[in-house]
Design a protein around this motif. Structure first.
Motif, PDB file in Angstrom:
ATOM      1  N   THR A  71       0.856  -1.186   0.000  1.00  0.00           N
ATOM      2  CA  THR A  71       0.000   0.000   0.000  1.00  0.00           C
ATOM      3  C   THR A  71       0.890   1.233   0.000  1.00  0.00           C
ATOM      4  O   THR A  71       1.667   1.451   0.940  1.00  0.00           O
ATOM      5  N   LEU A 129      -0.384   9.834  -7.764  1.00  0.00           N
ATOM      6  CA  LEU A 129      -1.032  10.029  -6.470  1.00  0.00           C
ATOM      7  C   LEU A 129      -1.184  11.515  -6.205  1.00  0.00           C
ATOM      8  O   LEU A 129      -0.226  12.284  -6.301  1.00  0.00           O
ATOM      9  N   ARG A 142       1.312   5.376  -0.175  1.00  0.00           N
ATOM     10  CA  ARG A 142       0.580   6.610   0.140  1.00  0.00           C
ATOM     11  C   ARG A 142       1.434   7.827  -0.187  1.00  0.00           C
ATOM     12  O   ARG A 142       2.647   7.833   0.055  1.00  0.00           O
ATOM     13  N   ASN A 143       0.781   8.849  -0.693  1.00  0.00           N
ATOM     14  CA  ASN A 143       1.399  10.164  -0.861  1.00  0.00           C
ATOM     15  C   ASN A 143       1.258  10.895   0.469  1.00  0.00           C
ATOM     16  O   ASN A 143       0.148  11.249   0.877  1.00  0.00           O
ATOM     17  N   THR A 144       2.357  11.135   1.156  1.00  0.00           N
ATOM     18  CA  THR A 144       2.318  11.797   2.462  1.00  0.00           C
ATOM     19  C   THR A 144       2.728  13.259   2.387  1.00  0.00           C
ATOM     20  O   THR A 144       2.862  13.908   3.419  1.00  0.00           O
ATOM     21  N   ASP A 191      -5.147   9.491  -2.557  1.00  0.00           N
ATOM     22  CA  ASP A 191      -3.727   9.672  -2.283  1.00  0.00           C
ATOM     23  C   ASP A 191      -3.021   8.353  -1.965  1.00  0.00           C
ATOM     24  O   ASP A 191      -1.937   8.359  -1.408  1.00  0.00           O
ATOM     25  N   SER A 192      -3.628   7.195  -2.295  1.00  0.00           N
ATOM     26  CA  SER A 192      -2.975   5.911  -2.053  1.00  0.00           C
ATOM     27  C   SER A 192      -3.312   4.958  -3.186  1.00  0.00           C
ATOM     28  O   SER A 192      -4.282   5.148  -3.926  1.00  0.00           O
ATOM     29  N   THR A 193      -2.469   3.945  -3.338  1.00  0.00           N
ATOM     30  CA  THR A 193      -2.705   2.916  -4.340  1.00  0.00           C
ATOM     31  C   THR A 193      -2.175   1.592  -3.817  1.00  0.00           C
ATOM     32  O   THR A 193      -1.368   1.563  -2.874  1.00  0.00           O
ATOM     33  N   ALA A 231      -1.490  14.713  -0.252  1.00  0.00           N
ATOM     34  CA  ALA A 231      -2.079  14.016   0.886  1.00  0.00           C
ATOM     35  C   ALA A 231      -3.413  14.613   1.314  1.00  0.00           C
ATOM     36  O   ALA A 231      -4.274  13.909   1.821  1.00  0.00           O
TER      37      ALA A 231
END
Length: 757
Positions: free
Chosen positions: A516, A545, A518-520, A553-555, A548
């Protein structure tokens, strides 16, 4: 968010440095020796305009006295009302007296008949006067001032540069002008368009530059004026070097810019906006005055200078559709002529700061300023407040960052306001520099705010303030002023890894992993991918993405690994993964994530670490943590750790299922015996010690541990040993001394002081 400044160097034609030989030769060919430059006043009729009244006065400075404390001088700028003084050094300085001038300059020590002298008529002079105090912009701006440009000492070849009036975003610290010469102290330039020269930046965060351009280079984009501007915002004269200059006796407006970007051409007083010259000026008079001599008597000097006085009127109407208008009284009895009117740049900043600049170079003129009056175009409220963040900000904002705020407070009423203060529910400790605020007075109160984690999570700092005070026994309150400071998080990415295939695991078995990603951060990520040191061919549902704070914002990415015979022999397989993406052309990489799965047999791993902090000495307690993981395929009981120095090690858990971990804890107190072993017993140092110049010894104390547990069949499963080392600095019983001799009172042979490593 960040606003940068860059170093400046010298200048080109008409600037503080001499022109290149090529340019000088070209000008000689164009004008000849003793030739003259004809100025086309244009034939376009202009409406008369008078300065508007009714706004709130913000600045009123005549420059006739010996001081002008609200203004800062740069370069040759000085006051002729003050006693004669030496020319200040480089950089900014308080406005003071002038050195003895070249050409027909006003007399010194002439208060109350003085002038702001930007330059005399010598070569290579550049001067500016800066007003580094924020003024409210919400109700527009109405500026009038008198200027003089006259008295060339270079005959009829050509006049010197001209004078600029410029505005900057009031959040900026206005401590320097832009490049001089053809850039008139506002715009940027690359001297002589020489690619090996150093680019000189324009004024920081410029908003509008009004060029009262006698020579005419401010009109053109030669020397990279307008660098980075789109084709529709370039000078009709282009970027070529023109002889004579392309826009003589011209008023030219340039727009916002910062550093070496921007300051784009807006418009000018010409009847020709095509790319083919010439570009005649439509001004109904000359910006350069006829004065050739000035009396040494201050009163007579004013009379001598009167024919060269030009009164300039600049108005910017309020947002949302601001218009900038320039009118000039050429002192010929016909009054003000509106010479330019055009939409002003948007967005309009919340406050303005301003300055004047002038320069000479190969050609010369005297440049003077007087009678500066700055008003709002429409009246302000009785008490006005503008809240803003002072620039530049301290880099990317994170929790704990310090954000400086300015609160610009103006008394627009007719009576004094006592005890002015600013109330902001989010910002404490706001300090105001005065206890009384006179009519038409503007001051800046200041405070610093510490960014919180909640601000970062919210993505901005939002708050509203009001100014208060008392007048005539009643309370005066300003309208509220709000500010939102965006917190742009740096690009970031993270990845979590999970095993999709259930155990137990054996050689030859395919194992599917799910990642998983995520763009943080605060920027969009493209080209998102996962990299695993064991798994190849990982595919992701999406490779782009959003930031946040936005949805999506996740894949999820997946990949498969087949367990090998080597994994079976090792009893486990551990793989490490990272995720990457691209933001603004730069690669962003996540922290590593790893996972271990047991393969076919019991297995135990141990990692030992020191969790206390040094420095260590005799008597110090060293605390250790032991990370024990069941990396096999069966449950282990009676999990424990043995350490060759730590007597008792306790574990959080003593039963571990496959893949589970526990942490164990132990401590050891350093003894004198540890140091003696390290330093030796008088016959030399031990191998684990290292002598230092001050006679102390750095001893490295290493202990070794091993984890063990019992499988369901009662077999003991042990990990590989793990060690940890700490360094102890101590003075040995026999400290280092050079030389040999008999034992001392401690029984130490002096031979042991020889440093025996």
């Amino acid at each position: 968010m960040l606003r940068m400044t860059r170093k400046r160097r010298s200048s080109p034609l008409g600037g503080p440095a001499r022109t290149s030989r090529l340019a000088a030769a070209a000008l000689t060919l164009a004008f000849g020796v003793g030739g003259s430059l004809a100025l086309d006043a244009g034939a376009v009729a202009h409406a008369h305009a008078q300065p508007r009244q009714g706004g709130t006065t913000l600045v009123d400075e005549t420059f006739t006295g010996a001081t002008a404390p609200e203004f800062t001088g740069v370069g040759s700028a000085c006051l002729t009302g003050a006693p004669t003084a030496a020319l200040p050094g480089p950089g900014d300085h308080p406005l003071g007296g002038c050195p003895v001038g070249v050409g027909p300059v006003p007399p010194d020590d002439a208060a109350p008949h003085g002038y702001l002298r930007l330059t005399d008529a010598s070569n290579d002079q550049s001067g500016a006067a800066l007003y580094n105090h924020a003024l409210p912009a919400s109700e527009g701006l109405d500026v009038t001032f008198d200027q003089w440009q006259y008295g060339t000492t270079t005959g009829q070849i050509a006049p010197a540069d001209g004078i600029s009036f410029f505005l900057v975003d009031g959040e900026t610290q206005l401590t320097r002008p832009g490049a001089f010469g053809g850039s008139l102290g506002y715009a940027q330039k690359l001297p002589d368009d020489d690619p090996t020269a150093e680019f000189q930046p324009g004024v920081d965060n410029g908003y509008l530059g009004v060029g009262l351009d006698v020579l005419g280079n401010y009109f053109g984009d030669w020397e990279h004026r307008g660098n980075g501007c789109p084709p529709g915002e370039r000078s009709p004269a282009g970027t070529a070097f023109h002889v004579p200059a392309p826009g003589s006796n011209m008023v030219t407006l340039r727009g916002p810019g910062n550093g070496i970007e921007g300051y784009c051409f807006l418009t000018a007083t010409t009847s020709n906006f095509s790319t083919t010259g010439p570009w005649p000026s439509t001004l109904p008079g000359s910006l350069q005055g006829p004065t050739a001599s000035v009396s040494g008597d201050p009163v007579q000097a004013e009379a001598d200078l009167e024919p060269s006085r030009r009164r300039v009127h600049v108005v910017i109407t309020p947002a949302p559709d601001p218009v900038v208008t320039v009118s000039i009284d050429f002192n010929d009895g016909t009054g003000f002529h509106q010479v330019l009117s055009t939409p002003a740049p948007t967005p309009v900043p919340p406050t303005y700061k301003f300055g004047f600049a002038g320069s000479t170079g190969l050609f010369t003129d005297v440049h003077l300023i007087r009678n500066v009056v700055v008003r709002t175009e429409r009246p302000l409220p009785r008490l006005n407040l503008v809240k803003q963040v002072r620039q530049p900000l301290p880099g990317d904002l994170t929790a704990g960052s310090q954000v400086p705020y300015d609160f610009v407070v103006t008394n627009a009423g007719g009576t004094t306001i006592e005890n002015p203060a600013v109330d902001d529910p989010k910002i404490t400790g706001i300090s105001c520099p005065v206890t009384t605020l006179a009519p038409d007075q503007t001051v800046t109160c200041t405070a610093t705010y510490t960014v919180t984690a909640a601000d970062v999570a919210h993505g901005s700092i939002d708050n509203t303030a009001v100014a208060t005070g008392t007048s005539g026994g009643g309370t005066v309150t300003s309208p509220p002023s709000s500010e939102s400071v965006p917190i742009e998080r740096a690009p970031g990415i993270e990845v979590e890894k999970q095993v999709e295939t259930p155990g137990p695991y054996s050689v030859g078995q395919p194992v599917t992993y799910r990642y998983t990603v995520r763009n943080t951060g605060g920027a969009e990520l493209t080209d998102v991918a996962v990299h695993d040191d064991h798994v190849t061919g990982i595919s992701c549902e999406s490779t782009t993405l959003a930031p946040a704070e936005e949805p999506g914002d996740s894949t999820t990415c997946t990949g498969t690994y087949t367990i090998t015979a080597a994994d079976g022999t090792a009893g486990s397989v551990t793989n490490t993964a990272t995720a990457t993406g691209t933001a603004d052309g730069e690669t962003v990489t996540s922290p590593e994530t790893y996972q271990t799965i047991p393969v076919g047999q019991p297995h135990l791993t141990l990692r030992k670490r020191v969790v206390s902090s040094g420095p260590y000495q005799v008597g110090s307690t060293v605390r250790y943590a032991y990370d024990v993981t069941n990396t096999g395929s069966t449950t282990l009981h009676d999990v424990h750790v043995a350490d060759d120095r730590v007597a008792t090690v306790t574990c959080d858990a003593t039963t571990l299922a496959p893949g589970q971990s526990t942490t164990c804890h132990g401590s050891y107190q350093i003894t004198r015996a540890d140091i003696d072993v390290c330093t030796g017993d008088g016959s030399g140092y031990g191998t684990s010690g290292h002598g230092t110049d001050d006679g102390t010894v750095e001893c490295r104390i290493t202990n070794i541990a091993q984890a063990a547990g019992t499988d369901p069949q009662g077999n003991t499963i042990a990990s590989e040993p793990a060690s940890a080392t700490v360094t102890v600095e101590a003075e040995p019983e026999c400290p280092l001394r050079p030389g040999y001799g008999e034992p001392d009172d401690k029984g130490c042979d002096r031979r042991t002081r020889h440093g025996g490593h």
